[in-house]
Design a protein around this motif. Structure first.
Motif, PDB file in Angstrom:
ATOM      1  N   LEU A  67       1.369  10.492   2.610  1.00  0.00           N
ATOM      2  CA  LEU A  67       0.493   9.314   3.369  1.00  0.00           C
ATOM      3  C   LEU A  67       1.395   8.190   2.932  1.00  0.00           C
ATOM      4  O   LEU A  67       1.300   7.073   3.906  1.00  0.00           O
ATOM      5  N   GLY A  68       1.997   8.101   1.880  1.00  0.00           N
ATOM      6  CA  GLY A  68       2.645   6.820   1.443  1.00  0.00           C
ATOM      7  C   GLY A  68       3.759   6.531   2.526  1.00  0.00           C
ATOM      8  O   GLY A  68       4.234   5.581   2.979  1.00  0.00           O
ATOM      9  N   VAL A  69       4.675   7.521   2.818  1.00  0.00           N
ATOM     10  CA  VAL A  69       5.698   7.398   3.690  1.00  0.00           C
ATOM     11  C   VAL A  69       5.160   7.002   5.188  1.00  0.00           C
ATOM     12  O   VAL A  69       5.790   6.340   5.722  1.00  0.00           O
ATOM     13  N   THR A  70       4.012   7.944   5.443  1.00  0.00           N
ATOM     14  CA  THR A  70       3.516   7.545   6.696  1.00  0.00           C
ATOM     15  C   THR A  70       3.111   5.833   6.832  1.00  0.00           C
ATOM     16  O   THR A  70       3.476   5.268   7.965  1.00  0.00           O
TER      17      THR A  70
ATOM     18  N   ALA B 297       0.490   2.507 -11.964  1.00  0.00           N
ATOM     19  CA  ALA B 297       1.033   3.816 -11.165  1.00  0.00           C
ATOM     20  C   ALA B 297       2.589   4.158 -11.662  1.00  0.00           C
ATOM     21  O   ALA B 297       2.842   5.200 -12.097  1.00  0.00           O
ATOM     22  N   THR B 298       3.249   2.927 -11.911  1.00  0.00           N
ATOM     23  CA  THR B 298       4.646   3.182 -12.293  1.00  0.00           C
ATOM     24  C   THR B 298       4.835   3.527 -13.913  1.00  0.00           C
ATOM     25  O   THR B 298       5.408   4.268 -14.289  1.00  0.00           O
ATOM     26  N   ALA B 299       3.751   2.907 -14.654  1.00  0.00           N
ATOM     27  CA  ALA B 299       3.643   3.380 -16.311  1.00  0.00           C
ATOM     28  C   ALA B 299       3.316   4.879 -15.987  1.00  0.00           C
ATOM     29  O   ALA B 299       3.712   5.513 -16.945  1.00  0.00           O
ATOM     30  N   LEU B 300       2.419   5.213 -15.244  1.00  0.00           N
ATOM     31  CA  LEU B 300       1.967   6.983 -15.460  1.00  0.00           C
ATOM     32  C   LEU B 300       3.240   7.795 -14.810  1.00  0.00           C
ATOM     33  O   LEU B 300       3.369   8.612 -15.492  1.00  0.00           O
ATOM     34  N   LEU B 301       4.026   7.143 -14.129  1.00  0.00           N
ATOM     35  CA  LEU B 301       5.095   7.919 -13.444  1.00  0.00           C
ATOM     36  C   LEU B 301       6.226   8.014 -14.799  1.00  0.00           C
ATOM     37  O   LEU B 301       6.723   8.835 -14.936  1.00  0.00           O
ATOM     38  N   LEU B 302       6.400   6.903 -15.362  1.00  0.00           N
ATOM     39  CA  LEU B 302       7.654   6.710 -16.534  1.00  0.00           C
ATOM     40  C   LEU B 302       6.955   6.859 -17.921  1.00  0.00           C
ATOM     41  O   LEU B 302       7.800   7.664 -18.673  1.00  0.00           O
ATOM     42  N   PHE B 303       5.735   6.961 -18.018  1.00  0.00           N
ATOM     43  CA  PHE B 303       5.353   6.908 -19.565  1.00  0.00           C
ATOM     44  C   PHE B 303       3.991   7.566 -19.450  1.00  0.00           C
ATOM     45  O   PHE B 303       2.934   7.096 -19.839  1.00  0.00           O
TER      46      PHE B 303
ATOM     47  N   GLY C 201       1.327   9.294  -6.164  1.00  0.00           N
ATOM     48  CA  GLY C 201       1.658  10.517  -5.719  1.00  0.00           C
ATOM     49  C   GLY C 201       2.803  11.191  -6.571  1.00  0.00           C
ATOM     50  O   GLY C 201       2.798  12.441  -6.858  1.00  0.00           O
ATOM     51  N   ALA C 202       3.979  10.480  -6.722  1.00  0.00           N
ATOM     52  CA  ALA C 202       4.949  10.915  -7.745  1.00  0.00           C
ATOM     53  C   ALA C 202       4.662  11.176  -9.032  1.00  0.00           C
ATOM     54  O   ALA C 202       5.277  12.202  -9.564  1.00  0.00           O
TER      55      ALA C 202
ATOM     56  N   PRO D 230       0.896  -1.133   0.051  1.00  0.00           N
ATOM     57  CA  PRO D 230       0.154   0.003  -0.065  1.00  0.00           C
ATOM     58  C   PRO D 230       0.886   1.162  -0.093  1.00  0.00           C
ATOM     59  O   PRO D 230       0.655   2.258  -0.610  1.00  0.00           O
ATOM     60  N   ALA D 231       2.041   1.150   0.908  1.00  0.00           N
ATOM     61  CA  ALA D 231       2.918   2.518   0.839  1.00  0.00           C
ATOM     62  C   ALA D 231       3.485   2.636  -0.336  1.00  0.00           C
ATOM     63  O   ALA D 231       3.612   3.856  -1.010  1.00  0.00           O
ATOM     64  N   ALA D 232       3.894   1.652  -1.247  1.00  0.00           N
ATOM     65  CA  ALA D 232       4.505   1.696  -2.396  1.00  0.00           C
ATOM     66  C   ALA D 232       3.546   2.296  -3.531  1.00  0.00           C
ATOM     67  O   ALA D 232       3.759   3.279  -4.207  1.00  0.00           O
ATOM     68  N   LEU D 233       2.132   1.822  -3.386  1.00  0.00           N
ATOM     69  CA  LEU D 233       1.269   2.178  -4.516  1.00  0.00           C
ATOM     70  C   LEU D 233       1.137   3.568  -4.136  1.00  0.00           C
ATOM     71  O   LEU D 233       1.063   4.435  -5.219  1.00  0.00           O
TER      72      LEU D 233
END
Length: 241
Positions: A49-52, A91-97, A14-15, A6-9
């Motif tokens: 929230l992810g960090v927390t 989420a990773t795809a949105l961040l990178l591409f 957020g990133a 959940p934190a990673a997501l």
């Protein structure tokens, strides 16, 4: 490691939001410029929230000195399925591409003309030629302007290239009220010039070519091209309604 899913997501989403809104102008492919502060705040809150969540997950890890006999404590060993990590891929795809702005595919679904205000008079155009007009403004004047303000004027339009039947091609823009989800199409058919590559951005200078009865379904915005210049896609690709 599944406890950190959940934190990673949250961190990835957020990133991604911060990347398109705080560190670039990519957010303009999705929403109007006035919504940027809300995106920045939302992305920041998701990261916090992810960090927390990650910190709390780390504190919940059992101490290393607990042996296999120490099962009298009160924590549980429940964990989500292994494939839950797949949720981080979008989420990773949105961040990178990040996906491109809406283009010819979206425009093709909105071929019907919309009577924005009906037949009537429009404000006078600037006296100097060529007149810079939005595609939507040119379209409205060509179809509904009883004062024929485009007659004899040289205008300049900017948009991306779409194609129609019989070799016809158009300078096209998408209009948004709030975000890309409510986009509608506005387009002008170009005459007297070969079509550039579909989805390329161009600036076309030319003169209005009247067609059809004013305000009728036969009316169609046409431009006789004098010059066409290929340009880069603008940072804000949408016109505003």
């Amino acid at each position: 490691m599944r406890r950190y899913g959940p934190a990673a997501l949250l961190l990835l989403v957020g990133a991604a939001v911060l990347r398109i809104s705080l560190f670039s102008a990519l957010y303009l492919r999705y929403v109007r410029s006035g919504l940027r502060p809300y995106l920045v705040v939302s992305g920041t809150l998701l990261v916090l929230l992810g960090v927390t969540t990650a910190v709390r997950a780390a504190r919940a890890v059992p101490a290393k000195d607990e042996g296999p006999h120490d099962h009298g404590h009160d924590h549980t060993h429940t964990a989500g399925p292994r494939f839950a990590w797949l949720l981080t891929l979008p989420a990773t795809a949105l961040l990178l591409f990040p996906p491109p702005a809406l283009g010819s595919y979206s425009a093709a679904r909105e071929d019907a003309q919309r009577a924005a205000q009906g037949v009537g008079t429009f404000p006078a155009l600037p006296a100097r030629d060529p007149v810079e007009l939005s595609v939507a403004s040119f379209t409205s004047r060509a179809i509904y302007d009883s004062g024929r303000s485009l007659k004899g004027r040289t205008v300049r339009l900017t948009g991306f290239v779409t194609r129609g039947d019989g070799g016809a091609w158009y300078v096209t823009r998408l209009l948004v009220s709030c975000c890309a989800a409510d986009a509608i199409t506005s387009k002008v058919q170009i005459r007297g010039a070969d079509a550039p590559v579909t989805d390329n951005w161009v600036t076309v200078t030319g003169t209005w070519h009247p067609k059809g009865k004013l305000g009728s379904t036969a009316a169609w915005p046409l431009l006789d091209a004098k010059a066409i210049v290929k340009i880069d896609e603008p940072s804000d690709p949408y016109e505003k309604r």
